[in-house]
Design a protein around this motif. Structure first.
Motif, PDB file in Angstrom:
ATOM      1  N   VAL A 211      45.491  30.151  35.035  1.00 47.40           N
ATOM      2  CA  VAL A 211      45.009  31.417  34.478  1.00 47.40           C
ATOM      3  C   VAL A 211      45.944  32.530  34.936  1.00 47.40           C
ATOM      4  CG1 VAL A 211      43.088  33.038  34.311  1.00 47.40           C
ATOM      5  CG2 VAL A 211      42.627  30.579  34.493  1.00 47.40           C
ATOM      6  N   VAL A 212      46.579  33.178  33.985  1.00 43.05           N
ATOM      7  CA  VAL A 212      47.552  34.237  34.273  1.00 43.05           C
ATOM      8  C   VAL A 212      46.956  35.581  33.873  1.00 43.05           C
ATOM      9  CG1 VAL A 212      49.855  35.125  33.758  1.00 43.05           C
ATOM     10  CG2 VAL A 212      49.471  32.651  33.888  1.00 43.05           C
ATOM     11  N   GLY A 213      46.910  36.516  34.809  1.00 40.03           N
ATOM     12  CA  GLY A 213      46.470  37.861  34.473  1.00 40.03           C
ATOM     13  C   GLY A 213      45.284  38.375  35.250  1.00 40.03           C
ATOM     14  N   VAL A 214      44.839  37.634  36.279  1.00 34.72           N
ATOM     15  CA  VAL A 214      43.731  38.145  37.089  1.00 34.72           C
ATOM     16  C   VAL A 214      44.247  39.311  37.924  1.00 34.72           C
ATOM     17  CG1 VAL A 214      42.032  37.648  38.873  1.00 34.72           C
ATOM     18  CG2 VAL A 214      42.627  35.882  37.206  1.00 34.72           C
ATOM     19  N   ALA A 215      43.689  40.499  37.686  1.00 36.23           N
ATOM     20  CA  ALA A 215      44.080  41.688  38.449  1.00 36.23           C
ATOM     21  C   ALA A 215      43.019  42.034  39.492  1.00 36.23           C
ATOM     22  CB  ALA A 215      44.296  42.873  37.520  1.00 36.23           C
ATOM     23  N   ASN A 216      41.748  41.849  39.126  1.00 35.84           N
ATOM     24  CA  ASN A 216      40.621  42.114  40.021  1.00 35.84           C
ATOM     25  C   ASN A 216      39.391  41.410  39.443  1.00 35.84           C
ATOM     26  OD1 ASN A 216      39.511  43.857  37.951  1.00 35.84           O
ATOM     27  ND2 ASN A 216      40.942  45.428  38.654  1.00 35.84           N
TER      28      ASN A 216
ATOM     29  N   GLY B 184      37.037  36.588  34.475  1.00 32.62           N
ATOM     30  CA  GLY B 184      35.915  35.982  33.784  1.00 32.62           C
ATOM     31  C   GLY B 184      36.259  34.596  33.270  1.00 32.62           C
ATOM     32  N   CYS B 185      37.460  34.445  32.737  1.00 33.47           N
ATOM     33  CA  CYS B 185      37.907  33.134  32.256  1.00 33.47           C
ATOM     34  C   CYS B 185      38.026  32.141  33.400  1.00 33.47           C
ATOM     35  CB  CYS B 185      39.246  33.265  31.542  1.00 33.47           C
ATOM     36  SG  CYS B 185      39.175  34.214  30.004  1.00 33.47           S
ATOM     37  N   ALA B 186      38.638  32.575  34.498  1.00 35.76           N
ATOM     38  CA  ALA B 186      38.793  31.690  35.652  1.00 35.76           C
ATOM     39  C   ALA B 186      37.439  31.269  36.205  1.00 35.76           C
ATOM     40  CB  ALA B 186      39.630  32.380  36.729  1.00 35.76           C
ATOM     41  N   SER B 187      36.523  32.211  36.302  1.00 31.64           N
ATOM     42  CA  SER B 187      35.194  31.920  36.826  1.00 31.64           C
ATOM     43  C   SER B 187      34.458  30.921  35.935  1.00 31.64           C
ATOM     44  CB  SER B 187      34.391  33.215  36.955  1.00 31.64           C
ATOM     45  OG  SER B 187      33.095  32.960  37.476  1.00 31.64           O
ATOM     46  N   ALA B 188      34.518  31.118  34.627  1.00 32.75           N
ATOM     47  CA  ALA B 188      33.840  30.204  33.705  1.00 32.75           C
ATOM     48  C   ALA B 188      34.460  28.811  33.752  1.00 32.75           C
ATOM     49  CB  ALA B 188      33.895  30.763  32.286  1.00 32.75           C
ATOM     50  N   LEU B 189      35.780  28.753  33.781  1.00 34.28           N
ATOM     51  CA  LEU B 189      36.450  27.455  33.859  1.00 34.28           C
ATOM     52  C   LEU B 189      36.064  26.714  35.130  1.00 34.28           C
ATOM     53  CD1 LEU B 189      39.990  28.538  32.610  1.00 34.28           C
ATOM     54  CD2 LEU B 189      38.422  27.008  31.392  1.00 34.28           C
TER      55      LEU B 189
ATOM     56  N   ALA C  11      49.854  43.193  45.147  1.00 37.88           N
ATOM     57  CA  ALA C  11      48.632  42.685  44.529  1.00 37.88           C
ATOM     58  C   ALA C  11      48.034  41.503  45.277  1.00 37.88           C
ATOM     59  CB  ALA C  11      48.917  42.281  43.079  1.00 37.88           C
ATOM     60  N   ARG C  12      48.831  40.787  46.032  1.00 44.98           N
ATOM     61  CA  ARG C  12      48.358  39.535  46.634  1.00 44.98           C
ATOM     62  C   ARG C  12      47.107  39.705  47.502  1.00 44.98           C
ATOM     63  NH1 ARG C  12      51.517  34.307  48.857  1.00 44.98           N
ATOM     64  NH2 ARG C  12      49.677  33.247  49.683  1.00 44.98           N
ATOM     65  N   PRO C  13      47.020  40.711  48.388  1.00 43.10           N
ATOM     66  CA  PRO C  13      45.816  40.826  49.224  1.00 43.10           C
ATOM     67  C   PRO C  13      44.527  40.985  48.419  1.00 43.10           C
ATOM     68  CG  PRO C  13      47.583  42.219  50.085  1.00 43.10           C
ATOM     69  CD  PRO C  13      48.026  41.732  48.743  1.00 43.10           C
ATOM     70  N   TYR C  14      44.621  41.541  47.221  1.00 48.29           N
ATOM     71  CA  TYR C  14      43.431  41.704  46.387  1.00 48.29           C
ATOM     72  C   TYR C  14      43.047  40.388  45.697  1.00 48.29           C
ATOM     73  CZ  TYR C  14      44.474  46.654  47.013  1.00 48.29           C
ATOM     74  OH  TYR C  14      44.738  47.880  47.561  1.00 48.29           O
TER      75      TYR C  14
ATOM     76  N   ARG D 143      40.883  47.551  33.985  1.00 48.51           N
ATOM     77  CA  ARG D 143      41.937  48.453  34.428  1.00 48.51           C
ATOM     78  C   ARG D 143      43.026  48.599  33.374  1.00 48.51           C
ATOM     79  NH1 ARG D 143      44.965  47.035  39.941  1.00 48.51           N
ATOM     80  NH2 ARG D 143      46.122  45.613  38.585  1.00 48.51           N
ATOM     81  N   ALA D 144      43.341  47.497  32.695  1.00 46.55           N
ATOM     82  CA  ALA D 144      44.374  47.543  31.669  1.00 46.55           C
ATOM     83  C   ALA D 144      43.962  48.458  30.522  1.00 46.55           C
ATOM     84  CB  ALA D 144      44.653  46.137  31.145  1.00 46.55           C
TER      85      ALA D 144
END
Length: 259
Positions: A16-21, A28-33, A49-52, A199-200
């Motif tokens: 999953v590419v694009g998780v910002a927060n 949402g996609c990552a969580s559902a998967l 961004a890594r610490p977040y 955010r985007a």
């Protein structure tokens, strides 16, 4: 009868590419998967961004958290090399990134610079093509690729500006990739969520007005959330969607059917 494991994506490997927060569509996609049993690889944009992202990756039990700025040469290839080394395969790819220079995004298309248009197209559209090229050899038993679009790809949405043509190109790319990759058992889906408070999206001019209009026009009378999008994405990766590919799936409460 279609044989479906329980949970439906148990043992599948997903990037999953694009998780910002925790408010982003990609989350949402990552969580559902993950809820449907998939093992996750997530990416973060840069060291800032890594610490977040680290606590989100832990909460999703993601064994892979990889740096990825698709605008930096070599980083995309490094992500897929790591996935190949650790998993040896990939079943699901979710592309949920979009970007344009602020001046080009907030100005009209007529005033968009050539450089800004090219950068928006590269980051928001062609990066998906590059990902597909790298992911396809790892989808040894077929797979599912998903890219996030928006209704501005199909109809004029005031203030969406340069991202309209870019998302139109992304949807067209999905159709052509679906055609090219279909014989390999790989299905490709453009998913078009309704307006969401991310955010985007905050970079779009008068975005609050767009949210209010969507609420008023929606047949279900409310906005969608990231989990609505996430579970639609997860469904597309299950055997239940084995004969679906190429067409844009709207997850917007029906806003797109309204005049």
């Amino acid at each position: 009868m279609i044989p479906v494991p329980t949970p439906a994506l148990k043992g599948m490997k997903a990037l999953v590419v694009g998780v910002a927060n925790e408010h982003s569509i990609a989350y949402g996609c990552a969580s559902a998967l993950r809820q449907l049993g998939a093992d996750l690889a997530l990416t973060y944009l840069n060291d800032k961004a890594r610490p977040y992202l680290e606590p989100l990756a832990r909460s999703l039990e993601a064994p892979l958290l990889l740096r990825l700025d698709v605008g930096h040469p070599g980083e995309l290839e490094a992500v897929f090399e790591r996935i190949s080394a650790q998993w040896g395969r990939l079943d699901i790819l979710v592309h949920s990134i979009a970007w344009a220079p602020k001046d080009d995004l907030q100005g009209g298309l007529l005033d968009c610079s050539a450089d800004g248009f090219a950068k928006a197209m590269d980051i928001s559209c062609h990066s998906f093509v590059r990902m597909a090229r790298l992911a396809a050899p790892l989808m040894v038993d077929g797979g599912t690729m998903v890219a996030m679009s928006y209704h501005g790809a199909q109809k004029v949405v005031p203030n969406y500006n340069v991202m309209g043509p870019v998302k139109a190109a992304l949807e067209a790319s999905c159709r052509y990739l679906a055609y090219e990759l279909g014989p390999r058992g790989i299905r490709v889906h453009p998913v078009s969520p309704g307006p969401l408070k991310t955010r985007a999206a905050s970079g779009l001019k008068d975005f609050d007005l767009l949210l209010n209009e969507a609420t008023q026009k929606s047949p279900v009378g409310e906005l969608v959330d990231i989990m609505d999008v996430g579970f639609a994405c997860a469904y597309l990766a299950t055997p239940y969607a084995r004969r679906i590919t190429g067409g844009t799936l709207y997850v917007d409460g029906g806003v797109n059917i309204m005049g």
